[in-house]
Design an enzyme around this catalytic site. Sequence first.
Site, mmCIF file in Angstrom:
data_model
loop_
_atom_site.group_PDB
_atom_site.id
_atom_site.type_symbol
_atom_site.label_atom_id
_atom_site.label_comp_id
_atom_site.label_asym_id
_atom_site.label_seq_id
_atom_site.Cartn_x
_atom_site.Cartn_y
_atom_site.Cartn_z
ATOM 1 N N ASP A 1 81.301 -0.118 -1.493
ATOM 2 C CA ASP A 1 80.456 -1.318 -1.420
ATOM 3 C C ASP A 1 80.839 -2.234 -2.576
ATOM 4 O OD1 ASP A 1 78.031 -2.898 -0.600
ATOM 5 O OD2 ASP A 1 77.422 -2.357 -2.638
ATOM 6 N N TYR B 1 67.383 -12.270 -2.563
ATOM 7 C CA TYR B 1 66.424 -12.229 -3.660
ATOM 8 C C TYR B 1 67.137 -12.689 -4.926
ATOM 9 C CZ TYR B 1 68.591 -7.528 -3.754
ATOM 10 O OH TYR B 1 69.473 -6.476 -3.733
ATOM 11 N N ASP C 1 79.863 -5.094 -4.889
ATOM 12 C CA ASP C 1 78.669 -5.790 -5.374
ATOM 13 C C ASP C 1 79.042 -6.582 -6.624
ATOM 14 O OD1 ASP C 1 76.138 -6.649 -5.903
ATOM 15 O OD2 ASP C 1 75.324 -4.700 -6.434
ATOM 16 N N GLU D 1 79.037 -9.517 -9.079
ATOM 17 C CA GLU D 1 78.070 -10.545 -9.444
ATOM 18 C C GLU D 1 78.565 -11.295 -10.677
ATOM 19 O OE1 GLU D 1 74.096 -8.937 -9.690
ATOM 20 O OE2 GLU D 1 74.366 -7.683 -7.908
#
Length: 612
Positions: free
Chosen positions: A151, A246, A153, A155
Amino acid sequence: MHVNRITTRKSWMTVMMGVLILSLVQFAGVGAPKAEAAVAGKTMVGYWHNFLNGAGFIKLRDVSPKFDVINVSFAEPTSGVTNGTIGFTPYNYTDADFKADVAYLQSQGKKVIISIGGAEGQVQLPNTAARDNFVNSVTAIIEKYGFDGLDVDFEGHSLFLDSGDSDFKNPTTPVIVNLISALRTINNHFGSDKFYLTMAPETFFVQLGYSFYGGSCLSCDSRAGSYLPVIYATRDILDWLQVQNYNSGPITGLDDQYHNMGTADFHVAMADMLLTGFPVAKNPNRVFPALRPDQVLLGLPANANAGGGFTSVDEVQKALDALTKGIQLPSYKTRGSTTGYPGFRGVMTWSINWDKFNNFEFSNAHRAYLDNMTPPVQDTEPPTAPTNVAAVSKTSTSVNLSWTASTDNVGVTGYTVSYGNQSVNVTGTSVSITGLTPDTSYVFTVKAKDAKGNQSAASTPLTVKTDAANPGGDQTAPSAPGNVQVTAKSTTSVTLSWTASTDNVGVTGYTVSYGNQSLNVVSTTAVISGLTPATSYQFTVTAKDAAGNVSAGSGISVTTDAQSGAGAWAPNVSYKTGDEVTYNGKTYVCRQSHTSLVGWEPANVPALWQLK
């Protein structure tokens, strides 16, 4: 250049028709779902904390079974942001125990994926050396721990677009180009039919690309929309995209209106952009094509502690009604399909730990919703045959076996070990067979079974010869097992654990005795099943060594739960929030998960127990 221009209704309709047509054309080129699906029905993904924070720590094998996919978070850079080397060390685990828990979840039909990045783990691949370091280190982590996939992720400042890099289909920025190359190389190494590739970007890096694109906008952040070229270039091997809906500012949807977090229309508008496709930076010549519905999940915080933009269960399910059933919201109408996307994949949450902290509100409510959308599946598929059956140790009268866990489309529930005309049933992947004859050959086979009673083919037979009797050998018994305690119980089963014994040569296993029955195990836990409800049992645990020497016993008394209603409170039991017990004729409800101790009786500790 001012990118956020106003589009007339006529020109907007022309652009959107082009988007839909192009999406249909592109759809044929996007890879189909795996023939071997991750799970039957809708998917629920959860991130598991490989660290300790206010949410508390959970062992992998104790993750709520409501989750289909467990993302282990996180693997992080070990040599700086731009070196590309990624490392991973299991928190509060030995490597062996962590691998065993990964294998356990996989035996239950779950997928366990390693997630790279997170808020604290920025990764940039500015050159081919960093790319190669990334590929080699990530591949090694996946192979070492047996993960099912990767995965992404990324950021913070992990991804950005150089000035002038304006075509998401043909990116030129090194950190983008090298990441695409790395992901495809890793996927090719493992094979798309077995390897899961997923991504969890923030809205800033995806949906904001409709309004601003970092490589073509002089006045905006160069990171805006920077995930789009990565998603586009890997869409044929991408299993799903779970954008974090979010910790986001307001984002413009395809209706050219701002949408704010925490509402159904925010989730519908964000997902609809991915399912419809959109012109990047509103340029009709640069259209990001739609993803398949099964490639899209809603990313949600499990509670208000987990992230800004927490959305109530009702609002989430309104969004799912709109996306899957076409029950349109007053505030936003889906563009790609007015009747919904029945193949929409499901939901993701940050995180499994915060979900438990919040009394499993997320997993319980949304699992029930997703299951109601999926017709029951008649399970007729048997598990795979156990492999790598091996004799871990043996004595003149015993053999300890272990094997690699079987897999099943739903989940393996146990194993049957057969030898001669005898057999032993166990729930784990090891067993101690005792009472054998010295200097004798035995042939062992192992079969797996699932909850529906489907049984696998037998493993490859293993022949083991017991040792000859040796009266003059080791005669020192192991120490007695310590700290025997109950870690779980039900109406018909009890789970025990204890502290390992020591021996001058080596402990080979343990025997748990109760009444006229016994169970042999090689680890320091045992699940005793087939018990009678509301019945008191005295369990005694002894250790043994290779010479057959047996330790003194350590005992514990346990009463199984009543057939219906609350069971009697007892010390040394692991209670979870919501459990009911009786004590002195009254019923109490557990307020906080804990392991009970003498002195913590429900009447004495109102912080743990509430009178019903």
